[in-house]
Enzyme design. Structure first.
Site, short mmCIF file in Angstrom:
data_model
loop_
_atom_site.label_atom_id
_atom_site.label_comp_id
_atom_site.label_asym_id
_atom_site.label_seq_id
_atom_site.Cartn_x
_atom_site.Cartn_y
_atom_site.Cartn_z
CE LYS A 201 -3.36 -3.08 -0.09
NZ LYS A 201 -4.45 -3.08 0.81
C1 LIG Z 1 -5.38 -4.37 1.46
C2 LIG Z 1 -6.85 -4.16 1.38
C3 LIG Z 1 -7.70 -4.59 2.36
C4 LIG Z 1 -7.05 -5.30 3.64
O1 LIG Z 1 -5.91 -4.53 4.24
P1 LIG Z 1 -5.07 -5.37 5.03
O2 LIG Z 1 -4.22 -4.20 5.80
O3 LIG Z 1 -4.27 -6.35 4.24
O4 LIG Z 1 -5.90 -6.11 6.10
C5 LIG Z 1 -9.09 -4.23 2.29
N1 LIG Z 1 -9.56 -3.76 1.30
C6 LIG Z 1 -8.84 -3.44 0.15
C7 LIG Z 1 -9.52 -2.57 -1.07
C8 LIG Z 1 -7.25 -3.70 0.02
O5 LIG Z 1 -6.60 -3.44 -0.96
#
Ligand SMILES: *Cc1c(COP(=O)(O)O)cnc(C)c1O
Length: 402
Positions: A201
């Site tokens: 991210k």
């Molecule tokens: C990455 C992601 C999540 C989950 O996040 P984590 O930190 O991996 O639990 C939820 N929704 C979307 C759209 C994502 O890209």
């Protein structure tokens, strides 16, 4: 226009690959400052529930212009906490887009409610407000909007739908930290917004997430939920000179340690520069791919507001002799780390078995799934990396055209 590179033998057919090592679709950046920030916490008395947590929460709030931030152990934990804090439970329905990571819908199941899948716009893959309206029922309690790839949803329409019916509007902003909607930062647009700090991210804490909101009561419920459902934290008890505390609801241990928060704080300082880099690289990819037949990038009306988490293209299968799988495999063989985001959630085996969902429910998301590819995009990509992506695509699409 013909691709610049003359037809050549593809790596998957025994030719020389475009690159010797795989270019990933996303990658974190950790520098000396990040290391020092984490080391400082290791040498302090607070590995968790210390001063770095509040400092990170305040910094993210300042960045997005929200009043309250609640750091949690993942984006998924944040989505779960939001559902619980909104009071969503058995008998309730929550509308979620079909085109998202499974965690968006899973969080609704965690609280015993039912995720109802809405379709997406075929050009942006963002939640389609018309489909949301068609899925409303007397049981609907909330709508979760996913800013797919880093682009803000149509919040004008979504806010009107939710506002008129007293529904909560939640942003799954796991792709959109740093994005804006009509000039307003993501984090201020919905009742609550969830960010993820997983390594792919915008910024990372290893694992981690944060919920931001400007509603004080909601923030208090989120804090309680992340700490076992205990009404006060131990520092409040220390200040009050008491050992007593009450667990008033069933919460979880969803806390984010100081180690992670210190890394997040250090990463956040670099985010504005990284967002600029992502936008520049996306523009370079737009330019490099504009002459290629056989694919088109997702539509983007306001590139300055896009967080560019993912660079997604849709293959024009009508002019290709093969499907997405062959293009994917050929690009991987060339050393280009493409990916697919996402299998529509209602097509996952668990959802088909437990909720009886299946093909036909969200036709635009299902059609898009057959043709989407995420190309590499991360701040440290060099002009050579961008050229490798474009040249490999030109070779592969050239070989499979017609
Ligand atoms: C990455 C992601 C999540 C989950 O996040 P984590 O930190 O991996 O639990 C939820 N929704 C979307 C759209 C994502 O890209």
């Amino acid at each position: 226009m013909e691709p610049i590179s003359a037809p050549r033998r593809l790596a998957i057919h025994g030719g020389a690959p475009q690159r010797g090592s795989l270019l990933p679709y996303g990658r974190q950046e950790i520098d000396e400052e990040d290391r020092r920030a984490v080391e400082a916490v290791l040498g302090s008395s607070w590995l968790t529930t210390g001063p770095a947590v509040g400092a990170f929460e305040e910094a993210v709030c300042e960045f997005v212009g929200a009043r309250f931030g609640v750091a949690v152990s993942s984006g998924t934990a944040g989505l779960h906490a939001v559902m619980a804090a909104l009071g969503v439970g058995p008998g309730d329905e929550v509308i979620v887009p079909a085109m998202t990571f499974a965690a968006t819908a899973n969080s609704v199941l965690y609280v015993g409610a039912r995720p109802v899948f809405a379709d997406v716009d075929p050009d942006t893959l963002l939640l389609d407000p018309g489909s949301v309206e068609a899925r409303l029922s007397p049981r609907t309690r909330a709508v979760v909007a996913v800013d797919y790839a880093g682009q803000a949803c149509d919040y004008g329409a979504l806010r009107a739908i939710c506002g008129a019916r007293g529904l909560a509007l939640v942003t799954d902003g796991c792709h959109s930290l740093g994005a804006r909607w009509d000039g307003v930062p993501i984090g201020q647009v919905a009742d609550a917004t969830v960010f993820s700090f997983h390594p792919v991210k915008a910024i990372t804490t290893g694992e981690g997430g944060m919920v931001v909101t400007s509603q004080e009561g909601l923030a208090a419920r989120l804090r309680r939920f992340r700490n076992h459902g205990i009404a006060t934290d131990f520092r409040e008890r220390a200040r009050a000179g008491t050992w007593e505390y009450g667990m008033v609801e069933l919460g979880y241990n969803y806390r984010l340690p100081d180690l992670a928060c210190a890394l997040g704080l250090s990463q956040l300082r670099k985010l504005p520069g990284w967002l600029e880099r992502r936008r520049r690289i996306a523009a370079e990819l737009d330019e490099a791919l504009s002459g290629l037949g056989g694919l088109k990038p997702l539509a983007c009306a306001r590139p300055r507001e896009h967080a560019r988490h993912l660079y997604v293209v849709q293959l024009d299968l009508e002019v290709l002799s093969v499907g997405r799988r062959e293009v994917f495999e050929a690009l991987r063989a060339e050393g280009i780390g493409v990916n697919v985001h996402y299998l529509p959630v209602h097509l996952h085996p668990y959802y088909r078995e437990q909720l009886g969902t299946g093909p036909g429910l969200c036709p635009a998301a299902e059609a898009a799934y057959e043709r989407i590819l995420s190309l590499p995009l991360f701040p440290a990509m060099s002009p050579r990396d961008v050229a490798d992506v474009a040249e490999a695509l030109a070779a592969v699409l050239g070989a499979y055209r017609g």
